[in-house]
Design a protein around this motif. Structure first.
Motif, PDB file in Angstrom:
ATOM      1  N   ILE A  34       0.819  -1.213   0.000  1.00  0.00           N
ATOM      2  CA  ILE A  34       0.000   0.000   0.000  1.00  0.00           C
ATOM      3  C   ILE A  34       0.856   1.267   0.000  1.00  0.00           C
ATOM      4  O   ILE A  34       0.389   2.337  -0.405  1.00  0.00           O
ATOM      5  N   ASN A  35       2.098   1.162   0.418  1.00  0.00           N
ATOM      6  CA  ASN A  35       2.987   2.327   0.404  1.00  0.00           C
ATOM      7  C   ASN A  35       3.381   2.724  -1.011  1.00  0.00           C
ATOM      8  O   ASN A  35       3.926   3.807  -1.229  1.00  0.00           O
ATOM      9  N   GLN A  36       3.101   1.847  -1.989  1.00  0.00           N
ATOM     10  CA  GLN A  36       3.407   2.144  -3.368  1.00  0.00           C
ATOM     11  C   GLN A  36       2.271   2.883  -4.073  1.00  0.00           C
ATOM     12  O   GLN A  36       2.389   3.229  -5.243  1.00  0.00           O
ATOM     13  N   LEU A  37       1.204   3.126  -3.343  1.00  0.00           N
ATOM     14  CA  LEU A  37       0.112   3.908  -3.912  1.00  0.00           C
ATOM     15  C   LEU A  37       0.500   5.385  -3.943  1.00  0.00           C
ATOM     16  O   LEU A  37       1.622   5.753  -3.603  1.00  0.00           O
ATOM     17  N   ASP A  38      -0.420   6.220  -4.311  1.00  0.00           N
ATOM     18  CA  ASP A  38      -0.192   7.660  -4.404  1.00  0.00           C
ATOM     19  C   ASP A  38       0.512   8.168  -3.140  1.00  0.00           C
ATOM     20  O   ASP A  38      -0.006   8.039  -2.024  1.00  0.00           O
ATOM     21  N   SER A  39       1.681   8.759  -3.313  1.00  0.00           N
ATOM     22  CA  SER A  39       2.484   9.210  -2.162  1.00  0.00           C
ATOM     23  C   SER A  39       1.821  10.353  -1.400  1.00  0.00           C
ATOM     24  O   SER A  39       2.120  10.584  -0.233  1.00  0.00           O
ATOM     25  N   THR A  40       0.935  11.086  -2.074  1.00  0.00           N
ATOM     26  CA  THR A  40       0.249  12.210  -1.415  1.00  0.00           C
ATOM     27  C   THR A  40      -0.990  11.760  -0.654  1.00  0.00           C
ATOM     28  O   THR A  40      -1.633  12.561   0.013  1.00  0.00           O
ATOM     29  N   LEU A  41      -1.293  10.486  -0.750  1.00  0.00           N
ATOM     30  CA  LEU A  41      -2.511   9.960  -0.152  1.00  0.00           C
ATOM     31  C   LEU A  41      -2.296   9.598   1.313  1.00  0.00           C
ATOM     32  O   LEU A  41      -1.385   8.846   1.651  1.00  0.00           O
ATOM     33  N   LYS A  42      -3.137  10.140   2.169  1.00  0.00           N
ATOM     34  CA  LYS A  42      -3.120   9.799   3.588  1.00  0.00           C
ATOM     35  C   LYS A  42      -4.217   8.772   3.832  1.00  0.00           C
ATOM     36  O   LYS A  42      -5.400   9.079   3.730  1.00  0.00           O
ATOM     37  N   ILE A  43      -3.827   7.551   4.146  1.00  0.00           N
ATOM     38  CA  ILE A  43      -4.782   6.452   4.268  1.00  0.00           C
ATOM     39  C   ILE A  43      -5.359   6.385   5.683  1.00  0.00           C
ATOM     40  O   ILE A  43      -4.629   6.253   6.658  1.00  0.00           O
ATOM     41  N   SER A  44      -6.676   6.490   5.762  1.00  0.00           N
ATOM     42  CA  SER A  44      -7.366   6.344   7.046  1.00  0.00           C
ATOM     43  C   SER A  44      -8.156   5.036   7.096  1.00  0.00           C
ATOM     44  O   SER A  44      -8.286   4.421   8.159  1.00  0.00           O
ATOM     45  N   THR A  45      -8.676   4.594   5.944  1.00  0.00           N
ATOM     46  CA  THR A  45      -9.353   3.301   5.858  1.00  0.00           C
ATOM     47  C   THR A  45      -8.879   2.582   4.602  1.00  0.00           C
ATOM     48  O   THR A  45      -8.598   3.219   3.573  1.00  0.00           O
ATOM     49  N   LEU A  46      -8.775   1.266   4.686  1.00  0.00           N
ATOM     50  CA  LEU A  46      -8.301   0.464   3.554  1.00  0.00           C
ATOM     51  C   LEU A  46      -9.053  -0.855   3.520  1.00  0.00           C
ATOM     52  O   LEU A  46      -9.206  -1.524   4.542  1.00  0.00           O
TER      53      LEU A  46
END
Length: 231
Positions: A63-75
Motif C-alpha cells: 500500500i505504500n506504493q500507492l499515491d504518495s500524497t494519499l493519507k490512508i485512514s481506511t483500507l
C-alpha cells in the motif's frame, strides 16, 4: 349532565373512528402482505448467483506504493470483475497489482459486474447512469453515482453497481417495490418512507388510544345507564 357526557364521548369516538379508520385499514393490509411474503425473495436473493468465485489475491503491491500524497485512514481489499482492488478512504479505487487509480467504473464494467452476481439466464435490457436518487427512489440512501442495470424480466429487475467502488449494491424488482410502497403506509413516513419515529405516526398512535378510551367510556356509561333504569 350524564347525558351530555355520553353524547360528547360518542361524538369523540365517532370522529376518531373516521379519522384513524382508513389508516388502520392500511396498517392491516400492509401487515398481511409483510406476514405472507418471503423476505429473502423481497431482497431478490432468488435472482442472485449462489456462489461467487474470485481470482487469487496474489502479487499485490504494498500500500505504500500507492499515491504518495494519499493519507490512508481506511483500507479495504475488494474484488471488481474478479480482480483485486484497494478501496481507500471510502472514496478511491486502486488496482491492487499495478497501483493505478481507477477513477470510475465504466458502463461495460458495470454490465460485467451485474452479470457476475445475477443468474446467467437473465439478459440486460438497458443501463442507466444514476446521479440522483430522491427520498422515494428505490436506490435512496445509497452512495452515488451508480449504474442501474435493467434486466429483461417480467419482474422489472434492476441491479445497482456503485460507480466509484465497483460494488454490487442492490437488487430491486416488482415485489420489493410493492413491499416498499406498503411500508410507507405502515410507517406513515410519506416524506422518506423509512422513519418509524415521525410525528404523524405518533399522533395516530395516540389517536388510536384515545379512540379505545372513548369506546371504553361509552361502554361504562351504557352499563351504568342500564343499571339505573332497572332501579
Amino acid at each position: 349532565m350524564r347525558k351530555n357526557n355520553q353524547y360528547y364521548a360518542r361524538r369523540i369516538h365517532r370522529f376518531l373512528g373516521v379519522f384513524i379508520g382508513i389508516q388502520f385499514i392500511f396498517w392491516t393490509i400492509s401487515g398481511l402482505y409483510f406476514s405472507w411474503t418471503d423476505i429473502d425473495e423481497i431482497h431478490g436473493d432468488h435472482f442472485r448467483n449462489d456462489h461467487m468465485m474470485h481470482e487469487n489475491a496474489s502479487e499485490l503491491i504494498d500500500i505504500n506504493q500507492l499515491d504518495s500524497t494519499l493519507k490512508i485512514s481506511t483500507l479495504e481489499l475488494r474484488f471488481v470483475n474478479h480482480d483485486a482492488y484497494y478501496w481507500v478512504n471510502e472514496s478511491k479505487l486502486f488496482d491492487a497489482k499495478s497501483g493505478k487509480l481507477h477513477s470510475e467504473i465504466s458502463e461495460a464494467e458495470a454490465r460485467e459486474i451485474a452479470q457476475i452476481y445475477i443468474k446467467e439466464n437473465l439478459q440486460i435490457r438497458e443501463v442507466n447512469y444514476l446521479t440522483d436518487a430522491g427520498a422515494h427512489h428505490e436506490y435512496r440512501g445509497t452512495s452515488l453515482p451508480a449504474w442501474a442495470i435493467h434486466f429483461d424480466t417480467s419482474e422489472n429487475l434492476v441491479a445497482y453497481v456503485d460507480a466509484k467502488s465497483g460494488q454490487f449494491t442492490k437488487v430491486r424488482h416488482r415485489a420489493w417495490r410493492w413491499f416498499d410502497f406498503l411500508w410507507m403506509f405502515h410507517t406513515m413516513d410519506y416524506a422518506g418512507r423509512d422513519n418509524f419515529n415521525n410525528l404523524l405516526l405518533r399522533i395516530f398512535s395516540l389517536a388510536g388510544l384515545a379512540a379505545v378510551g372513548s369506546g371504553f367510556t361509552l361502554f361504562i356509561m351504557t352499563l351504568k345507564k342500564k343499571r339505573h333504569s332497572k332501579k
